[in-house]
Design an enzyme around this catalytic site. Sequence first.
Site, PDB file in Angstrom:
ATOM      1  CB  THR A  48      -0.938  -0.011   1.221  1.00  0.00           C
ATOM      2  OG1 THR A  48      -1.660  -1.229   1.223  1.00  0.00           O
ATOM      3  CG2 THR A  48      -1.902   1.154   1.185  1.00  0.00           C
ATOM      4  NE  ARG A  58      -1.910   0.100   6.128  1.00  0.00           N
ATOM      5  CZ  ARG A  58      -1.651  -1.011   5.435  1.00  0.00           C
ATOM      6  NH1 ARG A  58      -0.660  -1.796   5.779  1.00  0.00           N
ATOM      7  NH2 ARG A  58      -2.376  -1.321   4.388  1.00  0.00           N
TER       8      ARG A  58
END
Lengths: 145, 305
Positions: B57, B106
């Site tokens: 990611t 995140r």
Amino acid sequence: MGELVVEKIENGTVIDHIPAGMGMKVLSILGVGEGSKIALLMNVPSKSHGKKDILKFSDKQLTEREVNKIALVASSATLNIIKSGNVVEKRNVRVPNELLGVAKCPNPRCITNSPERMETKFRSDGAKFRCSYCEMLFEAKELGV
Amino acid sequence: MLHGKDLVSIRDLEKGDIELILRRAAEMDKALGTGKPIEILKRKIVATLFFEPSTRTKMSFQTAAKRVGAQIINLTSVESSSLKKGETLADTLRMVDGYSDLIVIRHAAEGAARYAAEICQRPVVNAGDGGNQHPTQTLLDLYTITKMKGKLEGLSVYLVGDLKYARTMRSLLYGLAMFGADVTLVAPEGLEMNPGVIKEAKERFGAKVREHSAMELGGADVAYVCRIQKERFADPYEAEKVQKTFRITMDALRGVKDDLAILHPLPKIDEMDPEIDKTKYARYFEQARLGVPVRMAILAEIMGA
């Protein structure tokens, strides 16, 4: 068994029709504080509920946040606002569509349970409440108050 | 439609928003193939704040940002930031908000991205918040399936693995339901999908969702596998035990459809026989590559380029 006699209050709030056994919980939400005289009556006979609890506070007006918290644990409760010995307002508590800073999220992984200084937020979703942060759905009774 | 908006949860997106991103991703994918520069976000700065480990990611966001000409500022870990000194997440976010044009975050806490979006003026993109949401992964998965199969509606998609803790699975079920795929959930006992999530997919989109616990992939067009999320278990031994008993072996692939696509958000650990990598069914590395054009599309749409 004889009736318990509790003196009338001149000014303050009477929370009636609390489900029997929940009076202590409602009292813990509001706190004892220092200014008010408080009477908690438990297991009082009730025509509509069989038994109920009643809380009387002299010289206390509840905040909206306090009322919302009470609605989560005692949805049948009614509020009687007393001024100069008269009931000037009587209303049922109602769980609002949005709960701001009222309840604790039961999800331990939710950001609202981290050390960040933030308010919790729940929105009604059908008959349940969804945490606006972790997005989990909870029953009203699951929400910590 | 997405210009200036946050991307926190797949639940915030309308079908039209997703279709827009999928179309734009296809354009980016094609443009990448030509090798020509696509510098539509020149002079923009993207902040990537990864408070939890990430390979794909993070790297695909950074690659995507660079491919569209943006620059990156980076927070590599809690250890290397002032959070280590006790600074709140809110203060860190306020500061980064002043430095960048878009923030990718995140965080292990569920709801951290929503919280960030409330604090920041700049758009916030959720790159995974605990076990909750990972919307850009879902968009990449929907794009991958559409690209490989030509459609989503009516496809038989099996979601296999830890459906309780894997955030990708919750978001993906929602996305698949929105586009009319038939979903079968296959999870070990105790790691089933939250019933509330299934109920919502059924009620909101009329989705067909079945559940079973046997590793049987016979009817699948797509098998989307995820690992057991060991880091979210209180007892690591329990996680190991589940991992050993719930595996896709070569035997499980007997009798599958010839064009079955096995996808995986990666990293994969022990949940699949490594021999599967060599089969025609293994499409997960191709899926990982597609993270770049999808995230290019997301950055471009949100920053209005």
